[in-house]
Design an enzyme around this catalytic site. Structure first.
Site, PDB file in Angstrom:
ATOM      1  N   CYS A   1       0.852  -1.193   0.000  1.00  0.00           N
ATOM      2  CA  CYS A   1       0.000   0.000   0.000  1.00  0.00           C
ATOM      3  C   CYS A   1       0.890   1.246   0.000  1.00  0.00           C
ATOM      4  CB  CYS A   1      -0.907  -0.010   1.236  1.00  0.00           C
ATOM      5  SG  CYS A   1      -1.770   1.542   1.555  1.00  0.00           S
TER       6      CYS A   1
ATOM      7  N   CYS B   1      -0.004   3.811   2.705  1.00  0.00           N
ATOM      8  CA  CYS B   1       0.448   3.290   4.003  1.00  0.00           C
ATOM      9  C   CYS B   1       1.938   3.563   4.192  1.00  0.00           C
ATOM     10  CB  CYS B   1       0.173   1.794   4.113  1.00  0.00           C
ATOM     11  SG  CYS B   1      -1.568   1.340   3.945  1.00  0.00           S
TER      12      CYS B   1
END
Length: 123
Positions: A47, A50
């Site tokens: 991600c 993230c």
């Protein structure tokens, strides 16, 4: 529980200096038992947003009240399921083990996250 860098002892009532990586449901239980105020960041491998939150959480862990921890939703699904995580990154603030706030709309600044934690630390 994996610490991303040296930190304060987990049970002393203050937050670690760096985010802690929760590797299991047992790590999660230990963290909640040791801290009244906890910020959980739910992520997944690969991600991009993230990954961009990592330095933000590092700054938050150094300046905010409570403990800051990262949970890989794919590796610890039982904890992610407990909070009905449907997108990442999702930030969940816990006070005395109960969810009191959530941010699940992408990247957040350190200032936003610290303000959220300070608001709930004062309760």
């Amino acid at each position: 529980m994996t610490e991303t860098a040296p930190s304060d002892p987990i049970g002393d009532g203050s937050g670690p200096q760096k985010p802690v990586q929760l590797d299991s449901a047992a790590d999660y239980d230990e963290l909640l038992a040791a801290h009244d105020l906890v910020l959980l960041e739910f992520v997944t491998s690969g991600c991009g947003i993230c990954a961009s939150m990592e330095p933000v959480l590092g700054a938050v862990a150094r300046s905010a009240p409570g403990a800051v921890a990262t949970v890989n939703a794919g590796l610890v699904p039982e904890v992610a399921d407990e909070y009905s995580i449907r997108s990442v990154p999702t930030l969940v603030v816990l006070r005395d083990g109960e969810e009191v706030a959530r941010l699940d709309d992408g990247f957040q600044s350190a200032e936003t996250v610290v303000e959220l934690l300070e608001t709930h630390a004062a309760e």
